[in-house]
Design an enzyme around this catalytic site. Structure first.
Site, PDB file in Angstrom:
ATOM      1  N   HIS A 243      35.552  -3.607  28.136  1.00 35.37           N
ATOM      2  CA  HIS A 243      37.031  -4.028  28.395  1.00 35.37           C
ATOM      3  C   HIS A 243      37.059  -5.409  28.487  1.00 35.37           C
ATOM      4  CE1 HIS A 243      40.580  -4.657  31.216  1.00 35.37           C
ATOM      5  NE2 HIS A 243      40.476  -3.480  31.308  1.00 35.37           N
TER       6      HIS A 243
ATOM      7  N   ASP B  98      29.355  -3.103  35.037  1.00 35.99           N
ATOM      8  CA  ASP B  98      31.008  -3.008  35.195  1.00 35.99           C
ATOM      9  C   ASP B  98      31.202  -1.478  35.539  1.00 35.99           C
ATOM     10  OD1 ASP B  98      33.820  -2.358  35.210  1.00 35.99           O
ATOM     11  OD2 ASP B  98      34.183  -3.389  33.154  1.00 35.99           O
TER      12      ASP B  98
ATOM     13  N   GLN C  82      34.996   2.357  35.695  1.00 39.54           N
ATOM     14  CA  GLN C  82      35.210   3.727  34.886  1.00 39.54           C
ATOM     15  C   GLN C  82      34.303   4.640  35.557  1.00 39.54           C
ATOM     16  OE1 GLN C  82      37.890   4.658  33.464  1.00 39.54           O
ATOM     17  NE2 GLN C  82      38.853   2.750  33.551  1.00 39.54           N
TER      18      GLN C  82
ATOM     19  N   LYS D 267      41.031   2.618  40.962  1.00 44.99           N
ATOM     20  CA  LYS D 267      40.524   3.671  39.979  1.00 44.99           C
ATOM     21  C   LYS D 267      39.697   4.786  40.929  1.00 44.99           C
ATOM     22  CE  LYS D 267      40.304   0.539  36.080  1.00 44.99           C
ATOM     23  NZ  LYS D 267      41.626   1.084  35.722  1.00 44.99           N
TER      24      LYS D 267
END
Length: 417
Positions: free
Chosen positions: A134, A211, A214, A237
């Site tokens: 990202h 990260d 997700q 999220k």
């Protein structure tokens, strides 16, 4: 063409999806006269009643600023706020709440780490990322590299959307200082072998950031087992509120890093001659924090903790498996990212159709997906596309909704054909 009316062959999951859907009020509405089919979970997931109630209760019964109030409401707010920090610590299996820093989200968390590590970088040093990152895990490192003379080096991926381990092995060298890599790709759904990557990096003394934006909606990460130096994610999220995220960092590293912002809360003592910093975690939390949002995130994690996570994974896999079965029912449809190990994210293109047209026409049928470059332009360049359409599933989605998506895609394809 396969008829979508055929009996669904996917196995039923070990939980009651209808009961779970009742926990998410927004899912019961209609959009454009059609029942909402929400398949944009990778961008932001919906919120259960438990989160809405927790935030409402905070504002109705205990709202006050935290830590320094000499009154009952201040004490209540502080207990709820720090209780949420403990919930996050337990969720990540961090060693101490000193290692849990509140941020505005994944993006700010990465910027905080990048700026904190900048003094350790010099010309010729290298920062490893990957082609599937990202923008939030590319741009901060580029900004720091420009300041320090370091270099951002991308690890290659395969056409299937998996990390090219040969590329990783060749690029990890004595100049590497930081490995910053996504746990799960927001575009491809690929689950990277982060534990092995971290182990290799640490063997060379390389600092590691994962990260997890997700990953956390689908897995419960164990930062001690992963052995990473930093782990970041966003609340929204993870079925929590917007405007808050988490940075986990090893206490020793956080102690060594300079503050990211100056102001209230992050100070120990201020004079015009000298200012000294507060202890962890407050050293990195300048100003009034997002108190209600922290409470909401804690409630989201507690809600998930009451569910059978293994059953949720099974249900999500069934959704993705069924979607993959139905790809052949839409002429010209091509999946971008076919990794063997992935979460229920399906990025795709349809020959002759622009992704934005697909998204608009699906919305007219009550189906919400995401279109565009998904803040991953280097990845779009790799695949030679300006963008994709992306359906991202959550455990509250149903197999019927997967069928509805593909019925709608058939209509879209026929319209343009």
């Amino acid at each position: 063409m396969t008829d979508l009316s055929v009996a669904n062959t996917a196995k039923k999951t070990a939980f009651d999806v209808d009961a779970i859907r009742r926990d998410f009020p927004i899912l019961s509405q209609q959009v454009n006269g059609k029942p909402l089919v929400y398949l944009d979970n990778g961008a932001s997931a919906q919120k259960p009643v438990a989160v809405l109630d927790a935030m409402d209760r905070y504002y109705r019964e205990m709202h006050s600023n935290v830590h320094r109030g000499a009154h009952t409401l201040g004490d209540r707010a502080t207990v709820a706020f720090e209780g949420a920090r403990e919930t996050v610590r337990e969720f990540l299996n961090a060693d101490s709440t000193r290692e849990i820093i509140w941020t505005r989200g994944t993006t700010e968390a990465i910027n905080l780490v990048a700026n904190g590590l900048a003094p350790q970088l010099k010309p010729g040093d290298e920062i490893l990322v990957s082609q599937m990152e990202h923008h939030a895990n590319i741009v901060p490192w580029q900004m720091i590299a420009e300041r320090t003379g370091a270099k951002v080096v991308p690890v290659q991926i395969t056409p299937e959307g998996e990390l090219d381990l040969e590329s990783f092995n060749s690029l990890l060298n004595d100049r590497t200082r930081i490995l910053a890599i996504t746990h799960v790709s927001n575009v491809l759904g690929t689950v990277n072998p982060v534990a092995a990557l971290v182990q290799q990096a640490k063997a060379r003394g390389v600092l590691t950031l994962l990260d997890g934006a997700q990953a956390v909606p689908h897995y419960r990460p164990d930062v001690q087992a992963l052995d990473c130096d930093f782990y970041v994610f966003s609340s929204h999220k993870l079925f929590g509120p917007t405007g808050i995220g988490v940075l986990y960092g090893r206490a020793q590293l956080l102690e060594e890093m300079p503050p990211y912002q100056g102001g209230g809360e992050m100070i120990e003592r201020v004079s015009f001659e000298r200012t000294t910093w507060n202890t962890l975690p407050y050293k990195f939390e300048a100003g009034t924090p997002a108190i209600a949002e922290a409470v909401g995130l804690g409630a989201a994690i507690e809600y998930l903790g009451r569910l059978d996570r293994r059953a949720l994974e099974t249900a999500e896999k069934a959704l993705l498996d069924r979607a993959n079965q139905l790809v052949e029912t839409v002429p010209g449809m091509e999946i971008i990212g076919t990794a063997k190990h992935k979460v229920p994210v399906m990025s795709f293109k349809i020959a002759g159709l622009h992704p934005s047209d697909i998204g608009t026409l699906l919305d007219q049928q009550g189906i919400a997906i995401r279109t565009g470059h998904h803040c991953a332009m280097p990845l779009m360049d790799f695949y030679g596309v300006p963008g994709t359409a992306r359906a991202s599933f959550a455990f509250y989605n149903t197999l019927d909704e997967v069928e509805q998506l593909f019925t709608a895609l058939q209509k879209v394809q026929r319209l343009f054909a």
